[in-house]
Design an enzyme around this catalytic site. Sequence first.
Site, PDB file in Angstrom:
ATOM      1  N   LYS A   1     -16.217 -31.219   5.592  1.00  0.00           N
ATOM      2  CA  LYS A   1     -16.836 -31.862   6.606  1.00  0.00           C
ATOM      3  C   LYS A   1     -18.310 -31.731   6.864  1.00  0.00           C
ATOM      4  O   LYS A   1     -18.699 -30.830   5.803  1.00  0.00           O
ATOM      5  CB  LYS A   1     -16.183 -31.298   8.059  1.00  0.00           C
ATOM      6  CG  LYS A   1     -16.202 -29.694   7.863  1.00  0.00           C
ATOM      7  CD  LYS A   1     -17.194 -29.164   8.843  1.00  0.00           C
ATOM      8  CE  LYS A   1     -18.436 -28.710   7.993  1.00  0.00           C
ATOM      9  NZ  LYS A   1     -19.129 -27.647   8.723  1.00  0.00           N
TER      10      LYS A   1
ATOM     11  N   HIS B   1     -11.765 -25.924   7.893  1.00  0.00           N
ATOM     12  CA  HIS B   1     -11.092 -24.853   7.589  1.00  0.00           C
ATOM     13  C   HIS B   1     -10.889 -23.884   8.938  1.00  0.00           C
ATOM     14  O   HIS B   1      -9.946 -23.049   8.814  1.00  0.00           O
ATOM     15  CB  HIS B   1     -12.380 -24.064   6.796  1.00  0.00           C
ATOM     16  CG  HIS B   1     -13.343 -23.453   7.612  1.00  0.00           C
ATOM     17  ND1 HIS B   1     -14.524 -23.839   7.984  1.00  0.00           N
ATOM     18  CD2 HIS B   1     -13.557 -21.834   8.190  1.00  0.00           C
ATOM     19  CE1 HIS B   1     -15.233 -23.072   8.784  1.00  0.00           C
ATOM     20  NE2 HIS B   1     -14.702 -21.911   8.882  1.00  0.00           N
TER      21      HIS B   1
ATOM     22  N   GLU C   1     -22.243 -18.170  17.624  1.00  0.00           N
ATOM     23  CA  GLU C   1     -22.332 -17.634  16.307  1.00  0.00           C
ATOM     24  C   GLU C   1     -23.927 -16.811  16.502  1.00  0.00           C
ATOM     25  O   GLU C   1     -24.711 -17.132  17.029  1.00  0.00           O
ATOM     26  CB  GLU C   1     -22.747 -18.392  15.334  1.00  0.00           C
ATOM     27  CG  GLU C   1     -21.392 -19.128  14.957  1.00  0.00           C
ATOM     28  CD  GLU C   1     -21.443 -20.127  13.806  1.00  0.00           C
ATOM     29  OE1 GLU C   1     -20.792 -19.880  12.793  1.00  0.00           O
ATOM     30  OE2 GLU C   1     -21.917 -21.150  13.856  1.00  0.00           O
TER      31      GLU C   1
ATOM     32  N   ASP D   1     -21.758 -30.608  12.789  1.00  0.00           N
ATOM     33  CA  ASP D   1     -21.265 -29.453  12.040  1.00  0.00           C
ATOM     34  C   ASP D   1     -20.130 -28.630  12.713  1.00  0.00           C
ATOM     35  O   ASP D   1     -19.522 -28.126  11.810  1.00  0.00           O
ATOM     36  CB  ASP D   1     -22.612 -28.324  12.012  1.00  0.00           C
ATOM     37  CG  ASP D   1     -22.292 -27.113  11.069  1.00  0.00           C
ATOM     38  OD1 ASP D   1     -21.859 -27.196  10.012  1.00  0.00           O
ATOM     39  OD2 ASP D   1     -22.778 -25.891  11.442  1.00  0.00           O
TER      40      ASP D   1
ATOM     41  N   HIS E   1     -14.586 -28.807  13.703  1.00  0.00           N
ATOM     42  CA  HIS E   1     -13.829 -27.699  13.909  1.00  0.00           C
ATOM     43  C   HIS E   1     -13.086 -27.308  15.730  1.00  0.00           C
ATOM     44  O   HIS E   1     -12.066 -27.132  15.935  1.00  0.00           O
ATOM     45  CB  HIS E   1     -14.477 -26.291  13.900  1.00  0.00           C
ATOM     46  CG  HIS E   1     -14.985 -26.186  12.366  1.00  0.00           C
ATOM     47  ND1 HIS E   1     -14.292 -26.648  11.412  1.00  0.00           N
ATOM     48  CD2 HIS E   1     -16.286 -25.727  12.096  1.00  0.00           C
ATOM     49  CE1 HIS E   1     -15.025 -26.376  10.337  1.00  0.00           C
ATOM     50  NE2 HIS E   1     -16.429 -25.744  10.682  1.00  0.00           N
TER      51      HIS E   1
ATOM     52  N   LYS F   1     -26.032 -21.594  17.130  1.00  0.00           N
ATOM     53  CA  LYS F   1     -26.637 -20.589  16.143  1.00  0.00           C
ATOM     54  C   LYS F   1     -27.513 -19.678  16.902  1.00  0.00           C
ATOM     55  O   LYS F   1     -28.293 -20.021  17.940  1.00  0.00           O
ATOM     56  CB  LYS F   1     -27.415 -21.201  15.286  1.00  0.00           C
ATOM     57  CG  LYS F   1     -26.598 -22.327  14.340  1.00  0.00           C
ATOM     58  CD  LYS F   1     -25.458 -21.750  13.463  1.00  0.00           C
ATOM     59  CE  LYS F   1     -24.829 -22.619  12.620  1.00  0.00           C
ATOM     60  NZ  LYS F   1     -23.621 -22.277  12.028  1.00  0.00           N
TER      61      LYS F   1
HETATM   62  C1  BG6 Z   1     -18.879 -24.111   8.882  1.00  0.00           C
HETATM   63  C2  BG6 Z   1     -20.014 -24.458   9.632  1.00  0.00           C
HETATM   64  O1  BG6 Z   1     -18.275 -25.137   8.946  1.00  0.00           O
HETATM   65  O2  BG6 Z   1     -18.319 -23.143   9.866  1.00  0.00           O
HETATM   66  C3  BG6 Z   1     -20.982 -23.100  10.035  1.00  0.00           C
HETATM   67  O3  BG6 Z   1     -20.650 -25.425   8.796  1.00  0.00           O
HETATM   68  C4  BG6 Z   1     -20.479 -22.413  10.769  1.00  0.00           C
HETATM   69  O4  BG6 Z   1     -22.328 -23.769  10.407  1.00  0.00           O
HETATM   70  C5  BG6 Z   1     -18.882 -21.800  10.086  1.00  0.00           C
HETATM   71  O5  BG6 Z   1     -21.320 -21.176  10.670  1.00  0.00           O
HETATM   72  C6  BG6 Z   1     -18.301 -21.019  10.857  1.00  0.00           C
HETATM   73  O6  BG6 Z   1     -17.013 -20.636  10.262  1.00  0.00           O
HETATM   74  P1  BG6 Z   1     -16.215 -19.159  10.354  1.00  0.00           P
HETATM   75  O7  BG6 Z   1     -15.021 -19.372   9.703  1.00  0.00           O
HETATM   76  O8  BG6 Z   1     -17.491 -18.164   9.974  1.00  0.00           O
HETATM   77  O9  BG6 Z   1     -16.221 -19.077  11.993  1.00  0.00           O
END
Ligand code: BG6
Length: 498
Positions: free
Chosen positions: A162, A192, A230, A249, A254, A340
Amino acid sequence: MCPASLDEVAGVAKISSSVGPKIPQVVLLFGATGDLSRRKLLPGLFHLASAGFLPASRIIGVSLDEIDAQAFRDLARSALEEFSPRALTEDAWQAFAASLDYVPMGKGAKALKAAVARAEGDLGGDCERLHYLSVPPSAALPAVRLLGDAGLVPRSRIVMEKPFGVDLQSAVQLNRQLHQVFSEDQIFRIDHFLGKEPAQNILAFRFANGLFEPIWNRNFIDHVQIDVPETLGLGRRSGFYETVGAYRDMVVTHLFQILAFMAMEPPTALEPGPISEEKNKVFRSMLPLDPKDVVRGQYIGYRSEAGVDPESDTETFIALKCLIDNWRWAGVPFFLRTGKKLAEGQRIISIAFREPPKSMFPVGSGIGAQGPDHLTFDLADASKMSLSFYGKRPGPGMRLDKLSLQFAMHDTGLLGDVLEAYERLILDAMRGDHTLFNTAEGIERLWEVSIPLLDGPPPVRLYQPGSWGPKSIHQLVAPHAWRLPFERAWRDPNPLGA
Ligand code: BG6
């Protein structure tokens, strides 16, 4: 000659290959020197190989970097040392290193084809190919064409990272051109978050129990929050991120996928067709996003990072309200937030239940003072759940306190069995299982509901790193309140550090 399977070398317990593919795998990893590859994909492939999930494998890194196979091995080694959550034994590393090769993208189709032929020759017999495209949207099609030109489409599957396109038009075009080279059953559009153990647990929780499903609707649920702040900044990714931003993103990918698991109707079976159909019905019922219901933010200092336009309008934060106009959810707002450099790193779904009439409780009893009852899912690998409710404080009179029932995956003693999300999904793709992957239709619909926002984004508001985002996020959820930061901390599932 490499060992048939790394577990023979690593001396680790051999895991039944019933969960892994049966046929040796040649993995072509595009974007092999990039951030995702170093953080997740190389450590994940190492674990799958060394724990015996793969029968035998070769991994060919591909990227724009003009390096050789040894330099790629060195990069992989330092990636494992930095990011692998598991100890790296020398034997396991040697076996993994021997399975790695590298081809610079600039060497073209012939070199790629030759490297795959070498790998397949080493493995002997039947092999399958997994092409993993860990590249930005603009680099996806050139990589697909290269695979076509190299004749590497037969016996292969392709994993597309993605964001899939950057808007409706580019996603439709990407799907169309992808289909000129690969058939739909070869394509795995990865997200993911769907590979995270707690995301799948939402399905188990909702559909394996009689308790919650009857109240899983607009009659009982007041609103829902999907909140993924995050603390991370952008590190080496600012160049990529600058062209993408928080919405593309995280949200259109997600957060909307998690929303679909949370909001979908029961599928007729836990199989790819029925699950995709129910998820896509949620997406079809989503109302187009109204820019008035969106807060975009950018942390102070972003514009002076390497690779970022000094006048950048890219958002590093987004919060929005989204509505699903169907019988189950009409009128229930779903509030989504991510960004972020925020105050905390969390991934939660918080479901607020409607409040009862409170007239029987005396003034000052505390009823309702700490918000409505909530069901909360923590989507960390060590996942947790909590159900909060009001209960009587011991002693005379009627004072009410907010209490909670909490469950932590830690309590099962099975935390060590959790596969990291990418590991799980790579394994599924190698086995040809589409259950946790996205469809072209679903992705295109999500870009369609995004049109008003992408066409008329509200201005970005600056926020301090370490805060919870721009101040206007509170107006967005009013009269409700953001669940984070939590008023009460989670119970420590491991108080003795065991
Ligand atoms: C990714 C994004 O797909 O997912 C990132 O590109 C993000 O920006 C990340 O930090 C977060 O994934 P996880 O599994 O660490 O929560």
